[in-house]
Motif scaffolding. Structure first.
Motif, PDB file in Angstrom:
ATOM      1  N   ALA A  23     -27.200 -14.697   5.443  1.00 16.79           N
ATOM      2  CA  ALA A  23     -28.454 -14.931   4.708  1.00 16.79           C
ATOM      3  C   ALA A  23     -29.639 -14.500   5.564  1.00 16.79           C
ATOM      4  N   VAL A  25     -33.592 -15.574   6.362  1.00 18.70           N
ATOM      5  CA  VAL A  25     -34.687 -16.526   6.166  1.00 18.70           C
ATOM      6  C   VAL A  25     -35.956 -15.698   6.321  1.00 18.70           C
ATOM      7  N   ASP A 404     -34.803 -20.320  -2.629  1.00 19.97           N
ATOM      8  CA  ASP A 404     -33.458 -20.087  -2.091  1.00 19.97           C
ATOM      9  C   ASP A 404     -32.710 -19.300  -3.169  1.00 19.97           C
ATOM     10  N   GLU A 426     -41.563 -19.761   2.863  1.00 18.90           N
ATOM     11  CA  GLU A 426     -40.264 -19.324   3.375  1.00 18.90           C
ATOM     12  C   GLU A 426     -39.240 -19.209   2.245  1.00 18.90           C
ATOM     13  N   SER A 427     -38.445 -18.157   2.277  1.00 23.36           N
ATOM     14  CA  SER A 427     -37.349 -17.986   1.312  1.00 23.36           C
ATOM     15  C   SER A 427     -36.050 -17.830   2.069  1.00 23.36           C
ATOM     16  N   ILE A 428     -34.954 -18.187   1.387  1.00 23.57           N
ATOM     17  CA  ILE A 428     -33.625 -17.854   1.929  1.00 23.57           C
ATOM     18  C   ILE A 428     -32.976 -16.902   0.924  1.00 23.57           C
ATOM     19  N   ARG A 430     -29.533 -15.185   0.212  1.00 21.78           N
ATOM     20  CA  ARG A 430     -28.128 -15.301   0.633  1.00 21.78           C
ATOM     21  C   ARG A 430     -27.289 -14.122   0.155  1.00 21.78           C
TER      22      ARG A 430
END
Ligand code: EPU
Length: 457
Positions: A23, A25, A404, A426-428, A430
């Protein structure tokens, strides 16, 4: 299987190897600025590698991108006895002199998510008289059937047997013969299938309603270098005169216009300024028109194209289409930028039936996108694919915020990365391994453009 990047190259690269489950971040809200280099097109390099099977001598392919789809084709060639040497700097040497038949399980194990095994059929039928195809993958952007491929192969005289483990094809006694084929739709893959089969079939093949994408024209150039005789008319008709033997080729791949368009959209979405070295105008005319209408600005230079916002972003209405129309691969990154345009945009997808599903995650990030599952079909529209159409209506501007999200497919995955870069917070993102199928050194390039991210996992 040996990776395309040698251990020493890998040691020199700052880019960590990405597993599919890794992933990113991403801390967004800053423009991407700087230079990226695009190499050869995924959608030519992988096909030219298959074409090497047809030669009676070695082939050399240049500007091959370091992407996982290339590694898949490389390992498929290797299980078929083709020797592939990576000479560094994007140069592959392919020696087909030891070509052998491979078992279905071996092909299956190496094919991964790729649809490339289908294109091995014609060359293997000429070389060995038989070919196997496992269940095919590729991006989950629709059903992606192979009926056009199988019908075309039958027209050349191939016998197609469906088995529980996949499909077995065999050539008739005396080999494949040229055919008159009309595709129900100008499919890129089926056109390549016909080209790769017809060049060694006995007699002449006439292919109507062919795809004429620049990557197809580059494949024709590869085949001509090998000794093939191929001509075309402006109305999607291609003539192929079969020949008895083909030699290897030495070819530099056409640049990856999909990657170039992706970085162009990243500049638009993040309000950045990106010079895409290696991008050329001619193959991107349709994209550039839409880019300009959406408020983008570009400078065509000798060695690439500089992309940035020219003014406030404006809504556009776009319909995806086969070349010379607006490519389906371009709509996903463009939609991210359109979330920032003042007004309502419409993106009508006519090539794949499930290529707008990725917009759900953009909504989670604050976008306002409604997908109309049946599109806005008009009975006058050019190709009989109306039952597959979808349309996305994008209302902007909507500030994006971090979320996310899980990468669904190659272009959708890239789009999530640029959406995360454009978003506040902030984003994740994946499952980034999928993005490596078609974007070379994506993490190095993001770093060079000033992106702020960490790799997890
Ligand atoms: N189709 C059929 N039957 C067939 C073949 C295709 O119904 O036997 C349908 C497909 O389901 C689709 C449409 O025809 O709805 C177009 O498919 P096409 O054969 O043109 O696409 P492809 O060869 O499978 C290539 C690229 C795609 C790109 C399309 C359209 C490669 C490896 N893939 O796919 O690239 O979107 O042409 O230009 O060359 C990507 O790079 O992310 C990607 C998906």
């Amino acid at each position: 299987m040996k990776p395309l990047v040698s251990a020493s190259d890998a040691a020199n690269s700052t880019e960590p190897a990405a597993a599919p489950g890794q992933a990113l971040v991403i801390r967004g809200g800053r423009p991407l600025t700087g230079r990226v280099d695009v190499k050869g097109a995924k959608n030519l390099a992988t096909k030219a590698m298959v074409a090497a099977l047809l030669g009676e001598s070695e082939s050399v392919l240049r500007d091959v991108p370091e992407i996982s789809d290339v590694n898949v084709v490389r390992s498929l060639l290797e299980v078929h006895g083709v020797r592939v040497d990576d000479e560094g700097d994007g140069v592959l040497r392919l020696d087909p002199s030891g070509a052998v038949s491979a078992h279905m399980e071996e092909i299956d194990a190496h094919a991964g998510a790729s649809r490339i095994p289908i294109l091995f059929c014609g060359p293997l039928l000429h070389l060995l008289g038989e070919a196997f195809i496992p269940d095919l993958g590729g991006c989950r952007i629709g059903d992606r059937p192979i009926d056009f491929h199988l019908d075309a192969l039958r027209s050349f005289g191939a016998v197609v047997e469906k088995l529980p483990s996949g499909i077995r094809l065999s050539a008739p006694e005396g080999g494949l013969t040229g055919a008159n084929i009309e595709l129900p739709y100008p499919s890129v893959g089926a056109t390549e299938q016909v080209l790769l089969t017809a060049v060694r079939a006995k007699g002449t093949t006439e292919l109507r309603n062919a795809a004429i994408e620049p990557e197809i024209m580059d494949l024709i150039a590869v085949l001509q270098k090998m000794g093939a005789i191929i001509s075309y008319e402006p109305n999607r008709v291609i003539f192929i005169e079969g020949v008895d033997r083909l030699e290897g080729y030495d070819h530099r791949c056409i640049f990856d216009r999909n990657e170039a368009a992706s970085w162009a959209c990243a500049a638009l979405a993040t309000d950045g300024d990106i010079f895409v070295a290696g991008a050329k105008q001619q193959e991107m005319l349709t994209f550039l028109n839409v880019y300009r209408k959406a408020g983008g600005s570009f400078d065509i230079q000798e060695d690439g194209i500089r992309f940035r916002r020219g003014e406030a972003l404006k809504p556009v209405v776009v319909e995806t289409d086969v070349h010379p129309g607006f490519m389906t691969d371009w709509q996903q990154p463009l939609i991210v930028a359109l979330t920032q345009a003042a007004g309502t945009s419409v993106v009508h997808e006519t090539v794949y039936e499930n290529r707008l599903g990725f917009t759900q995650a953009l909504n989670k990030m604050g976008a306002d996108i409604v997908v109309h599952p049946h599109g806005f079909a008009s009975p006058e529209r050019r190709v009989p694919r109306r039952e597959l159409e979808q349309a996305a209506v994008i209302n902007g501007p909507t500030p994006l915020h971090g979320a996310d999200v899980v990468v669904p497919d190659l272009r959708g995955g890239y789009s999530y990365v640029i959406a995360a870069l454009a978003a506040e917070g902030e984003s994740i993102v994946r499952n980034i391994g999928i993005i490596r199928r078609g974007y070379e050194k994506i993490l190095d390039k993001l770093t060079a453009l000033g992106a702020d991210f960490d790799v997890l996992g």
